[in-house]
Design a protein around this motif. Structure first.
Motif, PDB file in Angstrom:
ATOM      1  N   HIS A 147       0.739  -1.296   0.182  1.00  0.00           N
ATOM      2  CA  HIS A 147       0.093  -0.196  -0.064  1.00  0.00           C
ATOM      3  C   HIS A 147       0.765   1.268   0.122  1.00  0.00           C
ATOM      4  O   HIS A 147       0.616   2.438  -0.807  1.00  0.00           O
ATOM      5  CB  HIS A 147      -0.875   0.087   1.076  1.00  0.00           C
ATOM      6  N   HIS A 148       1.933   1.149   0.988  1.00  0.00           N
ATOM      7  CA  HIS A 148       2.694   2.607   0.867  1.00  0.00           C
ATOM      8  C   HIS A 148       3.523   2.932  -0.446  1.00  0.00           C
ATOM      9  O   HIS A 148       3.560   3.869  -0.787  1.00  0.00           O
ATOM     10  CB  HIS A 148       3.917   2.496   2.090  1.00  0.00           C
ATOM     11  N   VAL A 149       3.767   1.888  -1.079  1.00  0.00           N
ATOM     12  CA  VAL A 149       4.452   2.025  -2.501  1.00  0.00           C
ATOM     13  C   VAL A 149       3.442   2.702  -3.500  1.00  0.00           C
ATOM     14  O   VAL A 149       3.637   3.513  -4.140  1.00  0.00           O
ATOM     15  CB  VAL A 149       5.125   0.539  -2.794  1.00  0.00           C
ATOM     16  N   ARG A 150       2.344   2.053  -3.503  1.00  0.00           N
ATOM     17  CA  ARG A 150       1.289   2.360  -4.181  1.00  0.00           C
ATOM     18  C   ARG A 150       0.849   3.784  -3.886  1.00  0.00           C
ATOM     19  O   ARG A 150       0.561   4.745  -4.896  1.00  0.00           O
ATOM     20  CB  ARG A 150      -0.053   1.308  -4.119  1.00  0.00           C
ATOM     21  N   ARG A 151       0.766   4.130  -2.963  1.00  0.00           N
ATOM     22  CA  ARG A 151       0.438   5.455  -2.231  1.00  0.00           C
ATOM     23  C   ARG A 151       1.330   6.516  -2.783  1.00  0.00           C
ATOM     24  O   ARG A 151       0.891   7.515  -3.454  1.00  0.00           O
ATOM     25  CB  ARG A 151       0.187   5.277  -0.963  1.00  0.00           C
ATOM     26  N   ALA A 152       2.417   6.161  -2.456  1.00  0.00           N
ATOM     27  CA  ALA A 152       3.775   7.084  -3.108  1.00  0.00           C
ATOM     28  C   ALA A 152       3.699   7.382  -4.485  1.00  0.00           C
ATOM     29  O   ALA A 152       3.734   8.557  -5.057  1.00  0.00           O
ATOM     30  CB  ALA A 152       4.869   6.667  -2.458  1.00  0.00           C
ATOM     31  N   LEU A 153       3.525   6.292  -5.392  1.00  0.00           N
ATOM     32  CA  LEU A 153       3.724   6.253  -6.670  1.00  0.00           C
ATOM     33  C   LEU A 153       2.342   6.933  -7.481  1.00  0.00           C
ATOM     34  O   LEU A 153       2.613   7.869  -8.133  1.00  0.00           O
ATOM     35  CB  LEU A 153       3.931   4.914  -7.377  1.00  0.00           C
ATOM     36  N   LEU A 154       1.236   6.669  -6.955  1.00  0.00           N
ATOM     37  CA  LEU A 154       0.103   7.274  -7.517  1.00  0.00           C
ATOM     38  C   LEU A 154      -0.034   8.923  -7.267  1.00  0.00           C
ATOM     39  O   LEU A 154      -0.483   9.768  -7.847  1.00  0.00           O
ATOM     40  CB  LEU A 154      -1.107   6.702  -6.958  1.00  0.00           C
ATOM     41  N   SER A 155       0.700   9.007  -6.012  1.00  0.00           N
ATOM     42  CA  SER A 155       0.768  10.722  -5.664  1.00  0.00           C
ATOM     43  C   SER A 155       1.506  11.242  -6.303  1.00  0.00           C
ATOM     44  O   SER A 155       1.251  12.470  -6.940  1.00  0.00           O
ATOM     45  CB  SER A 155       0.943  10.808  -4.116  1.00  0.00           C
ATOM     46  N   VAL A 156       2.682  10.883  -6.901  1.00  0.00           N
ATOM     47  CA  VAL A 156       3.626  11.219  -7.745  1.00  0.00           C
ATOM     48  C   VAL A 156       3.217  11.624  -9.145  1.00  0.00           C
ATOM     49  O   VAL A 156       3.205  12.600  -9.703  1.00  0.00           O
ATOM     50  CB  VAL A 156       4.940  10.452  -7.695  1.00  0.00           C
ATOM     51  N   ARG A 157       2.490  10.594  -9.475  1.00  0.00           N
ATOM     52  CA  ARG A 157       1.693  10.364 -10.915  1.00  0.00           C
ATOM     53  C   ARG A 157       0.717  11.671 -10.940  1.00  0.00           C
ATOM     54  O   ARG A 157       0.580  12.271 -12.041  1.00  0.00           O
ATOM     55  CB  ARG A 157       1.039   9.225 -11.213  1.00  0.00           C
ATOM     56  N   ALA A 158       0.116  11.899  -9.993  1.00  0.00           N
ATOM     57  CA  ALA A 158      -1.056  13.013  -9.784  1.00  0.00           C
ATOM     58  C   ALA A 158      -0.312  14.194  -9.837  1.00  0.00           C
ATOM     59  O   ALA A 158      -0.866  15.183 -10.684  1.00  0.00           O
ATOM     60  CB  ALA A 158      -1.615  12.905  -8.455  1.00  0.00           C
ATOM     61  N   ARG A 159       0.773  14.686  -9.576  1.00  0.00           N
ATOM     62  CA  ARG A 159       1.577  15.745  -9.519  1.00  0.00           C
ATOM     63  C   ARG A 159       2.041  15.823 -10.901  1.00  0.00           C
ATOM     64  O   ARG A 159       2.064  16.828 -11.263  1.00  0.00           O
ATOM     65  CB  ARG A 159       2.629  15.863  -8.641  1.00  0.00           C
ATOM     66  N   VAL A 160       2.766  14.892 -11.522  1.00  0.00           N
ATOM     67  CA  VAL A 160       2.981  15.117 -12.689  1.00  0.00           C
ATOM     68  C   VAL A 160       1.802  15.357 -13.896  1.00  0.00           C
ATOM     69  O   VAL A 160       2.014  16.013 -14.820  1.00  0.00           O
ATOM     70  CB  VAL A 160       3.841  13.567 -13.258  1.00  0.00           C
ATOM     71  N   MET A 161       0.749  14.572 -13.532  1.00  0.00           N
ATOM     72  CA  MET A 161      -0.435  14.961 -14.384  1.00  0.00           C
ATOM     73  C   MET A 161      -0.839  16.461 -14.153  1.00  0.00           C
ATOM     74  O   MET A 161      -1.517  16.886 -15.066  1.00  0.00           O
ATOM     75  CB  MET A 161      -1.675  14.050 -13.979  1.00  0.00           C
ATOM     76  N   GLU A 162      -0.714  17.005 -13.278  1.00  0.00           N
ATOM     77  CA  GLU A 162      -1.124  18.579 -12.997  1.00  0.00           C
ATOM     78  C   GLU A 162       0.128  19.359 -13.741  1.00  0.00           C
ATOM     79  O   GLU A 162       0.045  20.501 -13.534  1.00  0.00           O
ATOM     80  CB  GLU A 162      -1.016  18.660 -11.481  1.00  0.00           C
ATOM     81  N   GLY A 163       1.186  18.904 -14.201  1.00  0.00           N
ATOM     82  CA  GLY A 163       2.002  19.708 -14.991  1.00  0.00           C
ATOM     83  C   GLY A 163       3.387  19.701 -14.257  1.00  0.00           C
ATOM     84  O   GLY A 163       4.158  20.499 -14.951  1.00  0.00           O
ATOM     85  N   GLY A 164       3.524  19.199 -13.343  1.00  0.00           N
ATOM     86  CA  GLY A 164       5.021  19.313 -12.456  1.00  0.00           C
ATOM     87  C   GLY A 164       5.806  18.455 -13.080  1.00  0.00           C
ATOM     88  O   GLY A 164       5.496  17.263 -14.039  1.00  0.00           O
ATOM     89  N   ARG A 165       7.094  18.693 -12.670  1.00  0.00           N
ATOM     90  CA  ARG A 165       8.293  17.640 -13.134  1.00  0.00           C
ATOM     91  C   ARG A 165       8.384  16.459 -12.374  1.00  0.00           C
ATOM     92  O   ARG A 165       7.788  16.712 -11.128  1.00  0.00           O
ATOM     93  CB  ARG A 165       9.623  18.382 -13.355  1.00  0.00           C
ATOM     94  N   LEU A 166       8.939  15.431 -12.785  1.00  0.00           N
ATOM     95  CA  LEU A 166       8.983  14.173 -11.798  1.00  0.00           C
ATOM     96  C   LEU A 166       9.788  14.664 -10.744  1.00  0.00           C
ATOM     97  O   LEU A 166       9.459  14.075  -9.650  1.00  0.00           O
ATOM     98  CB  LEU A 166       9.470  13.047 -12.801  1.00  0.00           C
ATOM     99  N   SER A 167      11.153  15.021 -10.830  1.00  0.00           N
ATOM    100  CA  SER A 167      11.891  15.330  -9.802  1.00  0.00           C
ATOM    101  C   SER A 167      11.311  16.478  -8.677  1.00  0.00           C
ATOM    102  O   SER A 167      11.526  16.236  -7.440  1.00  0.00           O
ATOM    103  CB  SER A 167      13.250  16.082 -10.349  1.00  0.00           C
TER     104      SER A 167
END
Length: 415
Positions: A108-128
């Motif tokens: 769960h904690h891995v899925r939670r972190a990655l999907l949160s990162v994906r959401a920020r990338v989808m909003e236009g942010g850089r991966l870093s």
């Protein structure tokens, strides 16, 4: 589209938890109800505080969740990086690659972190930039390498190199952990045996000797005194040592304490030299990956500095950065700092002259890592016999302290 972490009840009344993407928290709750789930708590996946429905979900479980480790382990980070590198190199967009890796992960904690990162990338942010939401899972040097890969347009290749580096580090950790299992068990058993002998056997025999009124040998008197001390202070000393370790761990989180402590560690014989080699190898590996990815020299130096765990050495790198920014050659600045091995300095000098600085840093890292591997192998091979030898000496002293009065009695009777 943001990611939301939720706790809900399914149709059977069983509590379930997971991550869902939606525009708002209200939309996430509507989506959960469409899936026949009754939401208890819903909150942004990248927030460290509890969601709005904490009271409903029960305080005990929330406290337990907070006590659990939420960061990615080194092994999990290595596997995630390898999967992302493969997918991005295959041509998938970053957001889609993150979604695939996060969606198929069973933790769960891995899925939670990655999907949160994906959401920020989808909003236009850089991966870093998106990775900064989880600094405990993605360390500063990791984010710096990703940023360099994004800037050079070679993110997949950088992630591939980074996963190789993480895999090597994980292999070393696994080998050390596996090699330390037997010595650790042997040490625990040895301590238990010695404690049992000093708190049970020695006092019983001491009662017999003291009742005779005979003058005991010096070694026996010392062992009896140690036995009495252990019977009274053994448990308090264990508690004091444990409390001291906790206090030291908390204090070392403060730079004002950690920096002088790290400087002291560097002056300890053998350990200090090993620490210098380890930090130099980490510095060289980071510099090699960053420079090969197109990062400018001052930026690479700052990222390599953040990769160093010893603050005393990291502070010396600040001087190197200042010298380089004023126009001084990197090799000259590194020689002045006097913190790097001579072999590494020679290779950096050669790299500056030939224009292959990144390659020379990589070769330096390979050489230093081989040296570290050899030192670890020798150290672990010597640890086991040293423990056995130490235990043998202690047992022999205890046995002698018991036998000497017996021999003295035999001499008296025979005399």
């Amino acid at each position: 589209m943001p990611a939301f972490e939720y706790q809900a009840l399914d149709q059977t009344g069983r509590k379930v938890r997971g991550v869902i993407t939606a525009d708002t928290e209200q939309a996430a709750r509507r989506d959960l109800r469409r899936k026949s789930l009754a939401p208890l708590a819903v909150g942004r996946a990248d927030e460290r505080k509890a969601g709005s429905g904490d009271a409903a979900s029960g305080g005990g479980e929330n406290l337990l969740d907070r006590l659990r480790a939420k960061n990615l382990s080194p092994r999990e980070l290595m596997l995630v990086t390898r999967q992302l590198a493969t997918l991005i190199e295959a041509g998938l967009p970053v957001a889609e690659a993150i979604s695939l890796v996060g969606g198929q992960h069973d933790k769960h904690h891995v899925r939670r972190a990655l999907l949160s990162v994906r959401a920020r990338v989808m909003e236009g942010g850089r991966l870093s930039e998106a990775l900064t939401a989880f600094p405990g899972s993605f360390p500063p040097v990791y984010r710096a390498l990703v940023s360099a890969g994004e800037g050079s347009g070679a993110l997949g290749r950088v992630l591939e190199r980074l996963s190789d580096y993480l895999e090597k580090a994980q292999a070393i950790r696994n080998r050390i952990t596996g090699a330390l299992i037997y010595p650790a068990v042997l040490t625990v058993v040895a301590l238990l045996v010695v404690t049992l002998m000093m708190t049970v056997v020695v006092p019983r025999i001491a009662e017999q000797f003291t009742g005779m009124g005979m003058a005991l040998p010096l070694l026996t008197r010392i062992m009896i005194a140690l036995s009495e001390f252990m019977q009274i202070w053994a448990l308090p000393l264990v508690g004091i040592m444990f409390a001291g370790g906790v206090v030291l761990g908390v204090m070392l989180q403060r730079p004002a304490v950690k920096k002088p402590f790290d400087g002291f560690v560097l002056r300890v014989p053998m350990i200090g030299g090993f620490m210098r080699t380890t930090e130099a190898a980490r510095f060289a590996r980071t510099m090699g990956i960053l420079l090969d990815s197109g990062a400018v020299l001052p930026e690479a130096l700052r990222a390599a500095q953040r990769a160093m765990s010893n603050m005393a050495l990291a502070s010396r790198v600040s001087e190197i950065i200042r010298d380089v920014e004023t126009g001084r050659a990197l090799s000259d600045a590194m020689k002045t700092s006097k913190i790097f091995p001579a072999l590494m300095l020679h290779m950096v000098t050669a790299g500056e002259r030939s224009g292959a600085l990144a390659d020379m840093f990589e070769r330096s890292a390979d050489q230093l890592e081989q040296e570290i591997d050899g030192s670890v192998t020798v150290g672990l091979s010597l640890l086991q016999p040293m423990i056995i030898l130490g235990l043998g000496i202690i047992v022999v002293l205890i046995v002698l302290s018991i036998m000497l009065p017996i021999l003295q009695l035999n001499t008296m009777f025979l005399g």
